[in-house]
Motif scaffolding. Structure first.
Motif, PDB file in Angstrom:
ATOM      1  N   SER B 169       0.843  -1.196   0.000  1.00 15.51           N
ATOM      2  CA  SER B 169       0.000   0.000   0.000  1.00 15.51           C
ATOM      3  C   SER B 169       0.877   1.244   0.000  1.00 15.51           C
ATOM      4  CB  SER B 169      -0.926  -0.006   1.211  1.00 15.51           C
ATOM      5  OG  SER B 169      -0.172  -0.093   2.392  1.00 15.51           O
ATOM      6  N   THR B 170       0.247   2.387  -0.134  1.00 17.38           N
ATOM      7  CA  THR B 170       0.975   3.657  -0.052  1.00 17.38           C
ATOM      8  C   THR B 170       0.058   4.690   0.574  1.00 17.38           C
ATOM      9  OG1 THR B 170       2.324   5.233  -1.285  1.00 17.38           O
ATOM     10  CG2 THR B 170       0.346   4.459  -2.378  1.00 17.38           C
ATOM     11  N   PHE B 171       0.621   5.805   0.986  1.00 21.12           N
ATOM     12  CA  PHE B 171      -0.186   6.834   1.655  1.00 21.12           C
ATOM     13  C   PHE B 171      -1.199   7.447   0.698  1.00 21.12           C
ATOM     14  CE2 PHE B 171       3.214   8.025   5.022  1.00 21.12           C
ATOM     15  CZ  PHE B 171       2.858   6.900   5.741  1.00 21.12           C
ATOM     16  N   ALA B 172      -2.372   7.786   1.206  1.00 23.28           N
ATOM     17  CA  ALA B 172      -3.369   8.485   0.396  1.00 23.28           C
ATOM     18  C   ALA B 172      -2.850   9.880   0.074  1.00 23.28           C
ATOM     19  CB  ALA B 172      -4.680   8.582   1.167  1.00 23.28           C
ATOM     20  N   ARG B 173      -3.052  10.308  -1.182  1.00 23.12           N
ATOM     21  CA  ARG B 173      -2.729  11.685  -1.566  1.00 23.12           C
ATOM     22  C   ARG B 173      -4.052  12.407  -1.763  1.00 23.12           C
ATOM     23  NH1 ARG B 173       2.813  12.381  -1.427  1.00 23.12           N
ATOM     24  NH2 ARG B 173       3.706  10.314  -1.649  1.00 23.12           N
ATOM     25  N   GLY B 174      -4.148  13.590  -1.240  1.00 23.88           N
ATOM     26  CA  GLY B 174      -5.398  14.318  -1.412  1.00 23.88           C
ATOM     27  C   GLY B 174      -5.320  15.661  -0.715  1.00 23.88           C
ATOM     28  N   LEU B 175      -6.466  16.232  -0.471  1.00 26.26           N
ATOM     29  CA  LEU B 175      -6.529  17.530   0.190  1.00 26.26           C
ATOM     30  C   LEU B 175      -5.990  17.389   1.608  1.00 26.26           C
ATOM     31  CD1 LEU B 175     -10.151  18.455  -0.865  1.00 26.26           C
ATOM     32  CD2 LEU B 175      -8.083  19.618  -1.604  1.00 26.26           C
ATOM     33  N   ALA B 176      -5.174  18.340   2.036  1.00 28.68           N
ATOM     34  CA  ALA B 176      -4.732  18.349   3.429  1.00 28.68           C
ATOM     35  C   ALA B 176      -5.905  18.762   4.301  1.00 28.68           C
ATOM     36  CB  ALA B 176      -3.576  19.323   3.610  1.00 28.68           C
ATOM     37  N   VAL B 177      -5.884  18.323   5.566  1.00 34.48           N
ATOM     38  CA  VAL B 177      -6.961  18.696   6.477  1.00 34.48           C
ATOM     39  C   VAL B 177      -6.941  20.215   6.646  1.00 34.48           C
ATOM     40  CG1 VAL B 177      -7.850  18.461   8.816  1.00 34.48           C
ATOM     41  CG2 VAL B 177      -6.821  16.494   7.663  1.00 34.48           C
ATOM     42  N   GLY B 178      -8.085  20.869   6.389  1.00 34.03           N
ATOM     43  CA  GLY B 178      -8.146  22.325   6.489  1.00 34.03           C
ATOM     44  C   GLY B 178      -7.959  23.040   5.157  1.00 34.03           C
ATOM     45  N   ASP B 179      -7.539  22.290   4.119  1.00 40.24           N
ATOM     46  CA  ASP B 179      -7.319  22.907   2.800  1.00 40.24           C
ATOM     47  C   ASP B 179      -8.630  23.386   2.189  1.00 40.24           C
ATOM     48  OD1 ASP B 179      -4.663  22.764   2.571  1.00 40.24           O
ATOM     49  OD2 ASP B 179      -4.605  21.351   0.896  1.00 40.24           O
ATOM     50  N   GLN B 180      -8.556  24.482   1.430  1.00 42.87           N
ATOM     51  CA  GLN B 180      -9.731  24.965   0.721  1.00 42.87           C
ATOM     52  C   GLN B 180      -9.619  24.597  -0.752  1.00 42.87           C
ATOM     53  OE1 GLN B 180      -9.516  29.136   2.314  1.00 42.87           O
ATOM     54  NE2 GLN B 180     -11.679  28.704   2.670  1.00 42.87           N
ATOM     55  N   LEU B 181     -10.751  24.198  -1.349  1.00 36.80           N
ATOM     56  CA  LEU B 181     -10.746  23.731  -2.736  1.00 36.80           C
ATOM     57  C   LEU B 181     -10.120  24.734  -3.684  1.00 36.80           C
ATOM     58  CD1 LEU B 181     -14.107  21.931  -3.461  1.00 36.80           C
ATOM     59  CD2 LEU B 181     -12.050  21.098  -2.346  1.00 36.80           C
ATOM     60  N   GLU B 182     -10.483  26.016  -3.542  1.00 36.34           N
ATOM     61  CA  GLU B 182     -10.058  27.000  -4.539  1.00 36.34           C
ATOM     62  C   GLU B 182      -8.540  27.222  -4.543  1.00 36.34           C
ATOM     63  OE1 GLU B 182     -11.329  31.030  -3.772  1.00 36.34           O
ATOM     64  OE2 GLU B 182     -11.826  30.534  -1.703  1.00 36.34           O
ATOM     65  N   TYR B 183      -7.870  26.905  -3.432  1.00 39.42           N
ATOM     66  CA  TYR B 183      -6.429  27.139  -3.378  1.00 39.42           C
ATOM     67  C   TYR B 183      -5.612  25.864  -3.583  1.00 39.42           C
ATOM     68  CZ  TYR B 183      -7.918  31.582  -1.446  1.00 39.42           C
ATOM     69  OH  TYR B 183      -8.519  32.792  -1.266  1.00 39.42           O
ATOM     70  N   THR B 184      -6.283  24.748  -3.878  1.00 37.85           N
ATOM     71  CA  THR B 184      -5.561  23.489  -4.035  1.00 37.85           C
ATOM     72  C   THR B 184      -5.127  23.306  -5.484  1.00 37.85           C
ATOM     73  OG1 THR B 184      -6.959  22.589  -2.309  1.00 37.85           O
ATOM     74  CG2 THR B 184      -5.738  21.011  -3.636  1.00 37.85           C
ATOM     75  N   ASP B 185      -3.914  22.810  -5.692  1.00 37.60           N
ATOM     76  CA  ASP B 185      -3.458  22.627  -7.081  1.00 37.60           C
ATOM     77  C   ASP B 185      -4.304  21.552  -7.761  1.00 37.60           C
ATOM     78  OD1 ASP B 185      -1.444  19.998  -7.348  1.00 37.60           O
ATOM     79  OD2 ASP B 185      -1.701  20.776  -5.320  1.00 37.60           O
ATOM     80  N   SER B 192      -7.690  13.606  -5.518  1.00 38.45           N
ATOM     81  CA  SER B 192      -8.634  13.476  -4.405  1.00 38.45           C
ATOM     82  C   SER B 192     -10.003  13.068  -4.908  1.00 38.45           C
ATOM     83  CB  SER B 192      -8.810  14.805  -3.664  1.00 38.45           C
ATOM     84  OG  SER B 192      -7.614  15.264  -3.188  1.00 38.45           O
ATOM     85  N   LEU B 193     -10.338  13.576  -6.103  1.00 37.80           N
ATOM     86  CA  LEU B 193     -11.637  13.274  -6.694  1.00 37.80           C
ATOM     87  C   LEU B 193     -11.679  11.808  -7.135  1.00 37.80           C
ATOM     88  CD1 LEU B 193     -14.328  14.468  -7.803  1.00 37.80           C
ATOM     89  CD2 LEU B 193     -13.112  14.955  -9.918  1.00 37.80           C
ATOM     90  N   LEU B 194     -10.611  11.384  -7.851  1.00 37.92           N
ATOM     91  CA  LEU B 194     -10.582  10.008  -8.350  1.00 37.92           C
ATOM     92  C   LEU B 194     -10.547   8.995  -7.204  1.00 37.92           C
ATOM     93  CD1 LEU B 194      -8.141  10.397 -11.387  1.00 37.92           C
ATOM     94  CD2 LEU B 194     -10.635  10.159 -11.424  1.00 37.92           C
ATOM     95  N   ASN B 195      -9.834   9.331  -6.131  1.00 34.34           N
ATOM     96  CA  ASN B 195      -9.704   8.408  -5.014  1.00 34.34           C
ATOM     97  C   ASN B 195     -10.680   8.741  -3.892  1.00 34.34           C
ATOM     98  OD1 ASN B 195      -7.500   7.162  -6.317  1.00 34.34           O
ATOM     99  ND2 ASN B 195      -6.142   8.780  -5.556  1.00 34.34           N
ATOM    100  N   ARG B 196     -11.836   9.255  -4.229  1.00 32.06           N
ATOM    101  CA  ARG B 196     -12.789   9.683  -3.207  1.00 32.06           C
ATOM    102  C   ARG B 196     -13.184   8.508  -2.310  1.00 32.06           C
ATOM    103  NH1 ARG B 196     -14.860   9.661  -8.189  1.00 32.06           N
ATOM    104  NH2 ARG B 196     -16.810   8.564  -8.627  1.00 32.06           N
ATOM    105  N   ILE B 197     -13.526   8.822  -1.068  1.00 34.09           N
ATOM    106  CA  ILE B 197     -13.821   7.775  -0.085  1.00 34.09           C
ATOM    107  C   ILE B 197     -15.254   7.941   0.410  1.00 34.09           C
ATOM    108  CG2 ILE B 197     -11.443   7.459   0.707  1.00 34.09           C
ATOM    109  CD1 ILE B 197     -12.173   9.354   3.060  1.00 34.09           C
ATOM    110  N   PRO B 198     -15.872   6.855   0.908  1.00 36.05           N
ATOM    111  CA  PRO B 198     -17.237   6.959   1.457  1.00 36.05           C
ATOM    112  C   PRO B 198     -17.268   7.977   2.596  1.00 36.05           C
ATOM    113  CG  PRO B 198     -16.564   4.660   1.299  1.00 36.05           C
ATOM    114  CD  PRO B 198     -15.351   5.475   1.024  1.00 36.05           C
ATOM    115  N   PHE B 199     -18.331   8.765   2.645  1.00 33.13           N
ATOM    116  CA  PHE B 199     -18.448   9.837   3.644  1.00 33.13           C
ATOM    117  C   PHE B 199     -18.372   9.275   5.049  1.00 33.13           C
ATOM    118  CE2 PHE B 199     -20.973  12.865   6.205  1.00 33.13           C
ATOM    119  CZ  PHE B 199     -20.165  13.974   6.019  1.00 33.13           C
ATOM    120  N   GLU B 200     -18.978   8.083   5.273  1.00 33.23           N
ATOM    121  CA  GLU B 200     -18.961   7.481   6.612  1.00 33.23           C
ATOM    122  C   GLU B 200     -17.515   7.266   7.080  1.00 33.23           C
ATOM    123  OE1 GLU B 200     -20.437   5.899   4.021  1.00 33.23           O
ATOM    124  OE2 GLU B 200     -22.521   6.541   4.376  1.00 33.23           O
TER     125      GLU B 200
END
Lengths: 205, 205
Positions: B169-185, B192-200
């Motif tokens: 396995s490897t670490f998940a890559r995605g939005l950092a905790v506290g990151d805002q969508l508009e400022y994310t590369d 983050s979108l492709l590897n989206r996870i269940p909300f629960e």
């Protein structure tokens, strides 16, 4: 952040006591040394030990020196009657780099700073006033930085020497060579205007 | 810039060999040490000597350690079958700081880098594959930085282990905790979108 080795912990603690180096940088430096050949660290450690054990200060000008009297003070071609008063060894290096000064230095080792509890007695001031009392001393250049502490120290020295025949001077403040008028701050520009010099003089420099 | 003391010159030379420290900074640090009580420099020198003379590496995970087997590898509460592969000791510290990992580490001591002439044989890879061959090893987490060298090393390890029953396995890559969508590369946001996870699942973390 608990480090996995007490030797690493100890090294990081000691390195992070240096000014401008925090724990993260200290860790980076310690790991760099661990990755390098051990002889590098041993050389560094030895150089620091020698630095504090063997470096001495010139008895005349209080600059760093390996000898009792430094190379500048013992140079017979330099004018011992022209004394440039500076804060520390870095200022000596800066003035020496101009290659335009042929007098002696006097390193105060700090500045008067009531905020930090540094009074005149903690600086090398008495030996300066002794030098000023010698018959061949003709000019003292106050070359301290233009901070609150530098100005205080300048003024203290000036007050003590103002009734002697010694000429007391300081560095000219003005436009740096190559500076453009429009980008110069107004205080510097104003002072350059008030202390303007004959054009012929500027051509000689 | 000729320094007035050969001991100072020597110390400045040695200090400026450290990464990110030039001659001006080295001089500032050396003069700071000269102004401080000599014991500070001696302590620093001693800590650097001890660092390279006494620090050893754990025989199991190759992390820095004062013992043959480090505190993490010898902790019976940790899962020896879950191995997190990292580049160096700083990565171990970063993962340990999360307080969420209860497995063992494997410190490679570098990354495969043809540009710098570092091949697989110079890294602690064989001992990783040995560990992977042990029956209780069930998961290997590739936690190398996402650089060209990190990806190359990840892929090399993956190729060697892909036909074993071990989960890689490897670490998940995605939005950092506290990151805002508009400022994310856009690359991070896209992943983050492709590897989206269940909300629960996100509520449990």
């Amino acid at each position: 952040m608990e480090l996995p080795s007490k030797y690493l912990e100890n090294a990081v603690n000691e390195i992070s006591k240096l000014p401008g180096i925090g724990r993260k940088t200290a860790l980076r430096l310690a790991l760099f040394l661990l990755k390098s050949p051990p002889q590098n660290s041993l050389n560094l450690a030895e150089s620091l030990t020698h630095l504090v054990q063997h470096t001495q200060f010139c008895k005349r000008c209080h600059n760093l020196s390996d000898l009792e009297i430094c190379g500048i003070c013992s140079n017979p071609k330099r004018d011992a009657g022209l004394i440039c008063v500076v804060e520390d060894v870095r200022d000596v290096l800066a003035v020496e780099n101009t290659n335009l000064f042929r007098g002696h230095y006097h390193v105060l080792g700090g500045l008067i700073s009531p905020m930090e509890g540094i009074g005149p007695s903690q600086l090398k001031l008495e030996s300066l006033f002794e030098k000023a009392g010698q018959p061949d001393t003709h000019e003292i250049i106050l070359a301290l930085n233009a901070t609150m502490e530098g100005d205080t120290t300048n003024f203290y020295i000036y007050r003590r020497l103002q009734n002697t025949p010694i000429k007391i001077s300081t560095f000219a403040r003005g436009l740096a060579v190559g500076d453009q008028l429009e980008y110069t701050d107004e205080v510097t520009l104003g002072r350059s205007l008030l202390n303007r010099i004959p054009f012929e003089q500027s051509m000689k420099n």
